[in-house]
Design an enzyme around this catalytic site. Structure first.
Site, PDB file in Angstrom:
ATOM      1  N   HIS A  38      26.430  55.584  19.675  1.00 13.72           N
ATOM      2  CA  HIS A  38      27.013  54.587  20.561  1.00 13.72           C
ATOM      3  C   HIS A  38      27.488  53.373  19.768  1.00 13.72           C
ATOM      4  O   HIS A  38      28.539  52.795  20.070  1.00 13.72           O
ATOM      5  CB  HIS A  38      25.985  54.135  21.600  1.00 13.72           C
ATOM      6  CG  HIS A  38      25.536  55.209  22.525  1.00 13.72           C
ATOM      7  ND1 HIS A  38      24.292  55.795  22.433  1.00 13.72           N
ATOM      8  CD2 HIS A  38      26.161  55.807  23.575  1.00 13.72           C
ATOM      9  CE1 HIS A  38      24.161  56.695  23.384  1.00 13.72           C
ATOM     10  NE2 HIS A  38      25.279  56.728  24.099  1.00 13.72           N
ATOM     11  N   GLY A 147      32.703  59.729  22.798  1.00 13.03           N
ATOM     12  CA  GLY A 147      32.364  60.528  21.633  1.00 13.03           C
ATOM     13  C   GLY A 147      32.773  61.985  21.805  1.00 13.03           C
ATOM     14  O   GLY A 147      32.764  62.523  22.916  1.00 13.03           O
ATOM     15  N   GLN A 153      33.368  66.983  28.458  1.00 14.02           N
ATOM     16  CA  GLN A 153      33.492  65.742  29.230  1.00 14.02           C
ATOM     17  C   GLN A 153      34.715  64.947  28.786  1.00 14.02           C
ATOM     18  O   GLN A 153      35.478  64.442  29.624  1.00 14.02           O
ATOM     19  CB  GLN A 153      32.229  64.905  29.042  1.00 14.02           C
ATOM     20  CG  GLN A 153      32.318  63.503  29.595  1.00 14.02           C
ATOM     21  CD  GLN A 153      31.062  62.702  29.334  1.00 14.02           C
ATOM     22  OE1 GLN A 153      30.070  62.885  30.021  1.00 14.02           O
ATOM     23  NE2 GLN A 153      31.091  61.837  28.336  1.00 14.02           N
ATOM     24  N   SER A 185      21.585  62.113  19.804  1.00 10.53           N
ATOM     25  CA  SER A 185      21.468  62.199  21.248  1.00 10.53           C
ATOM     26  C   SER A 185      20.160  61.553  21.672  1.00 10.53           C
ATOM     27  O   SER A 185      19.157  61.635  20.952  1.00 10.53           O
ATOM     28  CB  SER A 185      21.495  63.662  21.708  1.00 10.53           C
ATOM     29  OG  SER A 185      21.142  63.767  23.076  1.00 10.53           O
ATOM     30  N   ARG A 187      18.315  62.683  23.808  1.00  8.67           N
ATOM     31  CA  ARG A 187      17.376  63.769  24.063  1.00  8.67           C
ATOM     32  C   ARG A 187      16.597  64.161  22.811  1.00  8.67           C
ATOM     33  O   ARG A 187      15.513  64.748  22.914  1.00  8.67           O
ATOM     34  CB  ARG A 187      18.114  64.996  24.613  1.00  8.67           C
ATOM     35  CG  ARG A 187      18.717  64.785  25.989  1.00  8.67           C
ATOM     36  CD  ARG A 187      19.538  65.971  26.435  1.00  8.67           C
ATOM     37  NE  ARG A 187      20.163  65.731  27.725  1.00  8.67           N
ATOM     38  CZ  ARG A 187      19.622  66.056  28.893  1.00  8.67           C
ATOM     39  NH1 ARG A 187      18.441  66.655  28.912  1.00  8.67           N
ATOM     40  NH2 ARG A 187      20.248  65.810  30.020  1.00  8.67           N
TER      41      ARG A 187
END
Length: 253
Positions: A38, A147, A153, A185, A187
């Protein structure tokens, strides 16, 4: 630390003040839990615009698993610290404000969104496209930054912007990876140390195998649960599960 705007009326006043200056806006929409990937988006936006706006909103309509929504990390103060010096404001609206219609109105795409992630997560991309459209309408940026890790997406957002004639440039930014190749990520932090080391085999298999089926078999042999690995227009996309944590990635062929 950048100021936070959580109320729509407050944000609209701020947006009007920016508009009066004639400044260009670069926009980075996120769900928070920010990491170096990010930050790379924010740095790109900072270099190309007069003002940079970061949004942080954990969007409930794109989660097909309610437990996953509950588990998603909320780290607003840490996110502000990471963005400090790069953004002029943080837009962090509530779900009640963004969905006053209770999600009766939504954006649907009926081709690309039905494949891969869409096939495994029904309704996911309706939620993504709907919230992105809302955020773009509220922020009204010159450029918005996404990204390439979430390639499907990215392609859907590009398609929506083109189809609906939205006056914004969608800027694609390269995937940021750890030294072992795993795409950054939020996650990843849910993996145990052993699984985190094992996860590096995921991007290697995608990039090194001569065919998608061979990559998928290598990943199964290495202990991954494979949702899909497929090739499409010069790109290999994949999704796997490890310790119940779902990871997605893609590579150019």
């Amino acid at each position: 630390m950048p100021p936070i705007f959580s109320q729509l009326d407050e944000w609209r006043r701020e947006r009007a003040a920016i508009e009066r200056t004639g400044a260009t806006i670069g926009f980075v929409p996120t769900m928070g839990a920010l990491h170096a990937g990010h930050r790379a988006l924010l740095e790109r936006a900072r270099g190309e615009n007069d003002r940079v706006i970061l949004s942080i909103f954990v969007n409930p309509t794109q989660f097909d698993d309610p437990a996953d929504l509950i588990r998603y990390p909320r780290t607003l103060e840490a996110d502000r610290a990471l963005a400090d010096g790069l953004v002029d404001a943080v837009f962090a609206p509530s779900a009640e404000d963004l969905y006053p219609d209770n999600y009766h109105y939504r954006v649907t795409e009926d081709f690309l969104s039905t494949q891969w992630e869409g096939a495994h997560r029904p309704g996911h991309f309706d939620g993504v496209l709907t919230v992105v459209l809302k955020l773009l309408n509220l922020v009204r940026p010159r450029r918005a930054y996404f990204g390439e890790k979430d390639w499907q997406q990215l392609e859907l957002v590009r398609g929506m912007v083109s189809a609906l004639f939205l006056p914004v440039e969608i800027v694609a930014c390269p995937t940021v990876r750890d030294p072992d190749g795993l795409a950054l990520s939020s996650r990843n932090r849910r993996l145990s140390p052993v699984a985190r080391e094992q996860a590096a085999a995921f991007p290697r298999a995608l990039g090194q195998a001569s065919a998608a089926a061979i990559a998928a078999e290598k990943l199964r042999t290495a202990g991954f649960e494979v949702d899909y690995v497929e090739d499409h227009e010069g790109r290999r996309v994949g999704a796997v599960r490890l310790e119940g944590v779902r990871l997605i990635d893609n590579v150019r062929l």
